[in-house]
Design an enzyme around this catalytic site. Structure first.
Site, PDB file in Angstrom:
ATOM      1  N   LYS A   1      13.445  -1.582   8.564  1.00  0.00           N
ATOM      2  CA  LYS A   1      12.799  -1.129   7.636  1.00  0.00           C
ATOM      3  C   LYS A   1      14.294   0.486   7.464  1.00  0.00           C
ATOM      4  O   LYS A   1      14.891   0.334   6.697  1.00  0.00           O
ATOM      5  CB  LYS A   1      12.064  -0.781   7.363  1.00  0.00           C
ATOM      6  CG  LYS A   1      10.886  -0.876   7.540  1.00  0.00           C
ATOM      7  CD  LYS A   1      10.579  -1.881   5.890  1.00  0.00           C
ATOM      8  CE  LYS A   1       9.215  -3.251   6.475  1.00  0.00           C
ATOM      9  NZ  LYS A   1       9.848  -3.981   5.084  1.00  0.00           N
TER      10      LYS A   1
ATOM     11  N   TYR B   1       9.391  -2.545  13.740  1.00  0.00           N
ATOM     12  CA  TYR B   1       8.962  -2.075  12.247  1.00  0.00           C
ATOM     13  C   TYR B   1      10.172  -1.205  11.299  1.00  0.00           C
ATOM     14  O   TYR B   1      10.668  -1.413  11.068  1.00  0.00           O
ATOM     15  CB  TYR B   1       8.257  -2.261  11.841  1.00  0.00           C
ATOM     16  CG  TYR B   1       7.473  -1.730  10.361  1.00  0.00           C
ATOM     17  CD1 TYR B   1       7.008  -2.748   9.599  1.00  0.00           C
ATOM     18  CD2 TYR B   1       7.192  -0.420   9.976  1.00  0.00           C
ATOM     19  CE1 TYR B   1       6.236  -2.859   8.164  1.00  0.00           C
ATOM     20  CE2 TYR B   1       6.305  -0.903   8.592  1.00  0.00           C
ATOM     21  CZ  TYR B   1       6.214  -1.627   8.021  1.00  0.00           C
ATOM     22  OH  TYR B   1       5.925  -1.550   6.635  1.00  0.00           O
TER      23      TYR B   1
HETATM   24  P1  NAD Z   1       0.745  -7.602   3.274  1.00  0.00           P
HETATM   25  O1  NAD Z   1       0.670  -8.331   4.729  1.00  0.00           O
HETATM   26  O2  NAD Z   1      -0.534  -7.097   2.464  1.00  0.00           O
HETATM   27  O3  NAD Z   1       1.334  -8.577   2.284  1.00  0.00           O
HETATM   28  C1  NAD Z   1       2.713  -9.330   3.075  1.00  0.00           C
HETATM   29  C2  NAD Z   1       2.992 -10.926   1.708  1.00  0.00           C
HETATM   30  O4  NAD Z   1       3.890 -11.066   2.347  1.00  0.00           O
HETATM   31  C3  NAD Z   1       2.139 -12.145   2.272  1.00  0.00           C
HETATM   32  O5  NAD Z   1       1.150 -12.131   0.993  1.00  0.00           O
HETATM   33  C4  NAD Z   1       2.669 -12.413   3.367  1.00  0.00           C
HETATM   34  O6  NAD Z   1       2.312 -13.793   3.606  1.00  0.00           O
HETATM   35  C5  NAD Z   1       4.105 -12.526   2.777  1.00  0.00           C
HETATM   36  N1  NAD Z   1       4.757 -12.841   4.204  1.00  0.00           N
HETATM   37  C6  NAD Z   1       4.776 -12.534   5.370  1.00  0.00           C
HETATM   38  N2  NAD Z   1       6.356 -13.084   5.732  1.00  0.00           N
HETATM   39  C7  NAD Z   1       6.632 -13.676   4.724  1.00  0.00           C
HETATM   40  C8  NAD Z   1       8.031 -14.936   5.126  1.00  0.00           C
HETATM   41  N3  NAD Z   1       8.117 -15.174   6.041  1.00  0.00           N
HETATM   42  N4  NAD Z   1       8.497 -15.457   3.456  1.00  0.00           N
HETATM   43  C9  NAD Z   1       7.234 -14.922   2.664  1.00  0.00           C
HETATM   44  N5  NAD Z   1       6.338 -14.205   2.129  1.00  0.00           N
HETATM   45  C10 NAD Z   1       5.694 -13.645   3.643  1.00  0.00           C
HETATM   46  O7  NAD Z   1       1.036  -6.329   3.147  1.00  0.00           O
HETATM   47  P2  NAD Z   1       1.555  -5.242   1.864  1.00  0.00           P
HETATM   48  O8  NAD Z   1       1.347  -3.915   2.627  1.00  0.00           O
HETATM   49  O9  NAD Z   1       1.231  -5.576   1.235  1.00  0.00           O
HETATM   50  O10 NAD Z   1       2.954  -4.785   2.585  1.00  0.00           O
HETATM   51  C11 NAD Z   1       3.711  -5.230   1.676  1.00  0.00           C
HETATM   52  C12 NAD Z   1       5.693  -5.166   1.952  1.00  0.00           C
HETATM   53  O11 NAD Z   1       5.663  -3.323   1.948  1.00  0.00           O
HETATM   54  C13 NAD Z   1       5.931  -5.114   3.047  1.00  0.00           C
HETATM   55  O12 NAD Z   1       7.553  -5.786   3.819  1.00  0.00           O
HETATM   56  C14 NAD Z   1       5.536  -3.958   4.381  1.00  0.00           C
HETATM   57  O13 NAD Z   1       6.654  -3.838   5.498  1.00  0.00           O
HETATM   58  C15 NAD Z   1       5.691  -2.901   3.089  1.00  0.00           C
HETATM   59  N6  NAD Z   1       4.984  -1.187   3.397  1.00  0.00           N
HETATM   60  C16 NAD Z   1       3.374  -1.702   3.305  1.00  0.00           C
HETATM   61  C17 NAD Z   1       2.869  -0.062   3.520  1.00  0.00           C
HETATM   62  C18 NAD Z   1       1.084   0.066   2.715  1.00  0.00           C
HETATM   63  O14 NAD Z   1       0.973   1.079   4.063  1.00  0.00           O
HETATM   64  N7  NAD Z   1       0.803  -1.508   3.022  1.00  0.00           N
HETATM   65  C19 NAD Z   1       3.911   0.814   3.846  1.00  0.00           C
HETATM   66  C20 NAD Z   1       4.929   0.994   3.966  1.00  0.00           C
HETATM   67  C21 NAD Z   1       5.761  -0.063   3.319  1.00  0.00           C
END
Ligand code: NAD
Length: 246
Positions: free
Chosen positions: A158, A154
């Site tokens: 990133k 991851y």
């Molecule tokens: P989540 O798992 O709740 O949502 C992710 C969404 O992306 C889901 O709806 C999933 O179906 C979709 N997805 C996954 N793979 C896919 C693909 N191949 N094609 C199309 N859609 C796809 O995650 P989140 O927490 O909302 O995270 C969203 C983004 O933010 C991610 O990139 C994650 O790495 C990043 N992020 C999240 C956090 C956190 O604390 N939640 C922190 C830093 C970064």
């Protein structure tokens, strides 16, 4: 009239979590938003929910790790609605494991979605944006890009997103396209709700603001970067984490 009322935005991974919050914020600012996610039915449910609020939204089911599907998505959007102004590369996954236990599948799945998928979408978007000499590309990296226990795949993906955005910023500035990376800290979504209570409490204790972020905390920054007010900001890596990384 919102700040983005004449803009067309694509947000990947927007059926839930951060992406859904970002899509809602852009829609509130007046943009027409294309919600992209894996499951068509869930996409349609989100479109219905947002339409009930009066937002201009539509959806398209695609796996961003599949280049053909990404090309079809951008062609469809151009044919139906016109060329894209704003791309938010949000879709992402995690498959956590310590380095010595990590399988090549865990490694590859995360790289394929988080990094290669972001590359596919960025490349397709810029084909359209270069023609009209306007574009805003915002990619969701993570505070983990600096390294995080159990997240070699991851963190590498990133960190790759940061390098991709900085390079795209250099190459595309002449076309009036800005490219920036956002590093959310610890945001309350399904992804983070999956961690054990003990880990949740440990994470909160590391955040000076004393709380997890919300999708709208991130959405507010994205809306700003997508707006004309941010036209001179490119190649930046911006933390939205309540002070988690200082
Ligand atoms: P989540 O798992 O709740 O949502 C992710 C969404 O992306 C889901 O709806 C999933 O179906 C979709 N997805 C996954 N793979 C896919 C693909 N191949 N094609 C199309 N859609 C796809 O995650 P989140 O927490 O909302 O995270 C969203 C983004 O933010 C991610 O990139 C994650 O790495 C990043 N992020 C999240 C956090 C956190 O604390 N939640 C922190 C830093 C970064």
């Amino acid at each position: 009239m919102g700040r983005l009322s004449d803009k067309l935005a694509i947000v990947t991974g927007a059926a839930r979590g951060l992406g859904k919050g970002i899509a809602e914020k852009l829609a509130i600012e007046g943009a027409k938003v294309v919600i992209v996610d894996l499951n068509e039915e869930i996409c349609k449910e989100v479109v219905q929910e947002f339409s009930d609020h009066g937002y201009r939204v539509t959806s398209y089911a695609a796996n961003i790790a599949n280049q053909d599907e990404v090309q079809n998505l951008f062609n469809y959007v151009a044919d139906e609605f016109g060329t894209v102004d704003i791309l938010v590369n949000n879709a992402g996954i995690n498959r956590d494991s310590t380095l010595h236990k990590m399988s090549v599948e865990q490694w590859q799945q995360v790289i394929d979605v988080n990094l290669t998928g972001t590359f596919f979408c960025t490349q397709e978007a810029t084909k359209q944006m270069k023609e009209k000499k306007y574009g805003r590309i915002i990619s969701i990296s993570s505070a983990s890009w600096l390294g995080n226990f159990g997240q070699a795949n991851y963190a590498a993906s990133k960190a790759g997103v940061v390098g991709l955005m900085k390079t795209a910023a250099r190459e595309l500035a002449r076309n009036n396209i800005t490219c920036n990376a956002i590093c959310p800290g610890f945001i309350d979504t399904d992804m983070t709700r999956g961690v054990p209570d003990k880990v949740w409490d440990q994470m909160i204790s590391k955040i000076p603001m004393g709380r997890a972020g919300s999708p709208s905390d991130v959405g507010n920054m994205i809306a700003f970067l997508a707006s004309d007010e941010a036209s001179y900001i490119t190649g930046e890596v911006i933390n939205v984490g309540g002070g988690m990384v200082l």
